[in-house]
Design a protein around this motif. Structure first.
Motif, PDB file in Angstrom:
ATOM      1  N   ALA A  39      25.296  16.832  38.406  1.00 31.86           N
ATOM      2  CA  ALA A  39      25.941  18.091  38.814  1.00 31.86           C
ATOM      3  C   ALA A  39      26.992  18.500  37.792  1.00 31.86           C
ATOM      4  CB  ALA A  39      26.554  17.948  40.202  1.00 31.86           C
TER       5      ALA A  39
ATOM      6  N   VAL B 184      26.409  24.576  42.481  1.00 28.96           N
ATOM      7  CA  VAL B 184      25.441  23.566  42.058  1.00 28.96           C
ATOM      8  C   VAL B 184      25.479  22.407  43.052  1.00 28.96           C
ATOM      9  CG1 VAL B 184      24.783  21.948  40.240  1.00 28.96           C
ATOM     10  CG2 VAL B 184      25.771  24.180  39.632  1.00 28.96           C
TER      11      VAL B 184
ATOM     12  N   VAL C  54      23.349  18.772  43.943  1.00 24.74           N
ATOM     13  CA  VAL C  54      22.345  17.823  43.447  1.00 24.74           C
ATOM     14  C   VAL C  54      22.125  16.755  44.505  1.00 24.74           C
ATOM     15  CG1 VAL C  54      21.708  16.203  41.631  1.00 24.74           C
ATOM     16  CG2 VAL C  54      23.034  18.242  41.048  1.00 24.74           C
TER      17      VAL C  54
ATOM     18  N   VAL D 184      18.142  19.602  41.620  1.00 24.32           N
ATOM     19  CA  VAL D 184      19.255  20.531  41.480  1.00 24.32           C
ATOM     20  C   VAL D 184      18.949  21.784  42.297  1.00 24.32           C
ATOM     21  CG1 VAL D 184      20.572  21.966  39.871  1.00 24.32           C
ATOM     22  CG2 VAL D 184      19.835  19.669  39.196  1.00 24.32           C
TER      23      VAL D 184
END
Length: 193
Positions: free
Chosen positions: A132, A152, A154, A159
């Motif tokens: 990330a 973002v 993860v 992702v």
């Protein structure tokens, strides 16, 4: 007597400077947060609503012993859109997690990205944090993408990208994430403007 007075003044001055340093850190953090809030494409009210809705989903999940004990779930919110990620050992538990999330009135849309499987371990979680940070760093360095508009997430090297972007900005963000070593898959959960 003079020496005690000088020592007292020095001590008070030192304490004052130490408190000022703490204020500088607090002011710096507040300034960074204000810049994020001011540059967000969502209104301040929407940002707060998103935070509250995320907490509400987590609360709904916490009411289930099975979800608490057997799953690894995460909810991320952006402009009324919920991204559900994590792992659950059965489809029934995934369905329960989604059903409980749907009980939160504020949600406009739910992206269910919960995977069937055992919850990931600490090593995988540490790798996800590292991935990330790599993705965020690359996005910040690329002028095609307004970095403050991209969230973002993860999970297990996958992702997930959220935010309110133009189609060109979204495509650039996906392209950046896709080309980072260690990323297994990129999932778009953008709201295109």
């Amino acid at each position: 007597m003079k020496r005690v007075k000088t020592l007292s003044i020095t001590l008070v001055s030192l304490l004052f400077v130490m408190q000022l340093q703490g204020c500088v850190v607090a002011v710096g953090a507040a300034g960074a947060m204000a810049a994020k809030v001011a540059n967000d494409r969502r209104t301040v009210g929407t940002q707060l609503d998103d935070q509250n809705a995320g907490r509400s989903v987590a609360y709904q999940w916490s009411k289930s012993e099975a979800l608490k004990e057997q799953t690894n779930l995460q909810v991320d919110m952006y402009n009324g859109i919920a991204l559900l990620t994590g792992q659950a050992p059965t489809q029934a538990l995934i369905d329960e997690a989604v059903r409980r999330a749907q009980e939160v009135d504020y949600l406009k849309k739910i992206h269910n990205q919960i995977r069937i499987g055992e919850p990931i371990g600490a090593g995988t979680q540490a790798n996800d944090i590292w991935l990330a940070s790599k993705v965020r760093t690359k996005i910040v360095a690329d002028e095609r993408v307004p970095a403050l508009q991209v969230s973002v997430v993860v999970q297990d090297s996958e992702v997930f990208l959220m935010g309110r972007l133009t189609n060109a900005e979204a495509n650039a963000a996906v392209d950046i994430a896709r080309n980072i070593t260690g990323v297994a898959r990129v999932v778009r959960a953008f709201e295109i403007i």
